[in-house]
Design a protein around this motif. Sequence first.
Motif, PDB file in Angstrom:
ATOM      1  N   MET A   1       0.844  -1.208   0.000  1.00  0.00           N
ATOM      2  CA  MET A   1       0.000   0.000   0.000  1.00  0.00           C
ATOM      3  C   MET A   1       0.874   1.250   0.000  1.00  0.00           C
ATOM      4  SD  MET A   1      -2.955  -0.833   2.789  1.00  0.00           S
ATOM      5  CE  MET A   1      -1.871  -1.372   4.088  1.00  0.00           C
ATOM      6  N   VAL A   2       0.332   2.302  -0.579  1.00  0.00           N
ATOM      7  CA  VAL A   2       1.016   3.594  -0.483  1.00  0.00           C
ATOM      8  C   VAL A   2       0.681   4.178   0.880  1.00  0.00           C
ATOM      9  CG1 VAL A   2       1.072   5.948  -1.378  1.00  0.00           C
ATOM     10  CG2 VAL A   2       0.951   4.024  -2.959  1.00  0.00           C
ATOM     11  N   LEU A   3       1.703   4.302   1.740  1.00  0.00           N
ATOM     12  CA  LEU A   3       1.446   4.891   3.059  1.00  0.00           C
ATOM     13  C   LEU A   3       1.439   6.409   2.975  1.00  0.00           C
ATOM     14  CD1 LEU A   3       3.503   2.831   5.672  1.00  0.00           C
ATOM     15  CD2 LEU A   3       1.100   2.646   5.056  1.00  0.00           C
ATOM     16  N   LYS A   4       2.331   6.922   2.116  1.00  0.00           N
ATOM     17  CA  LYS A   4       2.441   8.384   2.064  1.00  0.00           C
ATOM     18  C   LYS A   4       3.181   8.797   0.793  1.00  0.00           C
ATOM     19  CE  LYS A   4       4.069  11.961   5.324  1.00  0.00           C
ATOM     20  NZ  LYS A   4       2.930  12.426   6.078  1.00  0.00           N
ATOM     21  N   THR A   5       2.740   9.867   0.178  1.00  0.00           N
ATOM     22  CA  THR A   5       3.473  10.462  -0.943  1.00  0.00           C
ATOM     23  C   THR A   5       3.613  11.951  -0.673  1.00  0.00           C
ATOM     24  OG1 THR A   5       2.647   8.861  -2.552  1.00  0.00           O
ATOM     25  CG2 THR A   5       3.424  10.952  -3.436  1.00  0.00           C
ATOM     26  N   THR A   6       4.839  12.413  -0.674  1.00  0.00           N
ATOM     27  CA  THR A   6       5.052  13.848  -0.455  1.00  0.00           C
ATOM     28  C   THR A   6       6.475  14.202  -0.892  1.00  0.00           C
ATOM     29  OG1 THR A   6       4.949  15.627   1.175  1.00  0.00           O
ATOM     30  CG2 THR A   6       5.744  13.504   1.969  1.00  0.00           C
ATOM     31  N   ASN A   7       7.043  15.258  -0.349  1.00  0.00           N
ATOM     32  CA  ASN A   7       8.409  15.605  -0.753  1.00  0.00           C
ATOM     33  C   ASN A   7       9.387  14.580  -0.164  1.00  0.00           C
ATOM     34  OD1 ASN A   7       9.796  16.652   1.774  1.00  0.00           O
ATOM     35  ND2 ASN A   7       7.862  17.788   1.778  1.00  0.00           N
TER      36      ASN A   7
END
Lengths: 319, 243
Positions: free
Chosen positions: B208-214
């Motif tokens: 799963m994608v837990l987080k997408t950011t910089n």
Amino acid sequence: MSETSDRSREFDAIVEAYERSGGDPSALLDGRFASLVVSGNKVLSSNSVPGVVLEGQETETGVRAYVKVEPGTKVPFPVHLCFGVLPQEGLQEIISEFEVGEGAKVKFLAHCFFPNATNVRHIMDSRVHVGQGAEMEYSETHFHGRRGGTEVVPRTQVEVEAGGRFRNQFKLVTGRVGRLDIDLEARLMERAVCDLEVKVYGKEDDEINVKESVYLDGEGARGLVRSRIVVTEEARSEVLGEIVGNAPFTRGHVDCVEIVQGERAKAKALPLLQVSDPTAKLTHEAAIGSVDKRQVQTLMARGLSEEEAVDVIVEGLLK
Amino acid sequence: MLQIQDLSLNLDNKPILRNINLSIHRGEIHSILGANGTGKTSLAYVLMGLYRPTSGRIMFEGEDITELPVHERAKRGITLAWQEPARFEGLTVGEYLRLSRERGGGSISPERCLEMVGLTPFLYLGRAVDGTLSGGERKRIELASVLAMEPKLAILDEPDSGIDAPSLDHVVNVIRTLAKGGSSVLLITHHEQIAEIADRATCLCAGMVLKTTNPQDIVRFFRNHCRECLHINRPEEELVRNI
């Protein structure tokens, strides 16, 4: 028509066939190169150079050849041997003896071509003696037609004296194999080294049998038996690579890769290792089956179709 | 350029990727971080067409490529550098790079590609891409072959693993060169320093994608939650709630 002009025409035809199969005909015409050109049972040309004696004697069914490299001679250019049968049918028996003197060094480039064969039998019966500290390389490339009517039966007995080196390469990847039955046996004395390699591409109903045996009889002798075979359609191959470690500290390795393309082609690999001295060490690896999936995927990820990828992989393997 | 929509993958009835949604922009370097076994390589394989997803869609430049075979994706400009690249008997480095350049329509010479990964062309062009190369050499040649293609999307599966520290600069330079030339790079890595060169980054766990950011925030997130994780693929409930 005189016999001389017949032979001259046949020589031209052989040279042309040799060139068409990718050979450099100048080597057959240049006096600096030792060479022997045989068509059927005719010796069309024979050229010896200092330190290398090449003799060919015609028999009813082929040629008896004697090749001697004088001790200490380092032959600067490869010795060229051409054996061909241009008619559709024929029998060619080459009985040959190679004597490489102590400390000599020589490379043979042998080309065998049977471009029109529908029923040609080519038998090679060779005895090779590599003297102490001598080096001999024998590279044989076959060019066959597309009809599959060739039967090639090379039988070779090799003896390599102490510190000598023998390297043998056999390649048959152009045209149909027909039937191939290789049987090579090499005996190595102290510190002698032997490297055998066979590359064959079988198609349609070609039959390939390879048996190569290396006996490491002298202390510290080393042997490598390598084969790369690809079979497609209904072709069959059976490879027996054998090394026998009879002396202390001998080392040997059998390395066999056979690729099977299609559901009806069949391949069999039999690495056989025997040791009669506890300090001898022999190893083997054999991979048999379809083309490696990861290799195909890698090339497909570069834009090649599956068929193109397999062609690149097979071409590399048999290069 | 690339939209991954509700992508799931089951292998042997086990969920490997779960409802992944992710977009990669043109010219973007996008890092994927995650502990071992969290689905990073599986995601790369699905994008390249080596695995067929159980559900979901992959859109590339507006086209649905979910069902396309590997070579059709490559023809559209997608390629993959494997974590452990295959070896080829009898195929030279020069031939491999030329083949990649011709098929990918790239313009960078094989010599230049090798120089950019820190290998001397004179020494390597004639060598076979076989077992005589070290693991690090083979990986750099794989990267050079991706560069030779000048792809629209380069998926790099741990291009930095097995590479000695001085050569990591070459890896970074190649990634930046690709991006400068307009390629998007999906960069799977364990190296936090390498991940930080990205424009954006994503952390995966349990497929799963837990987080997408910089990338800086993702590296911090990875350090806090994943680097020394004792419950791989069982993410904390709070993290899942925030997806």
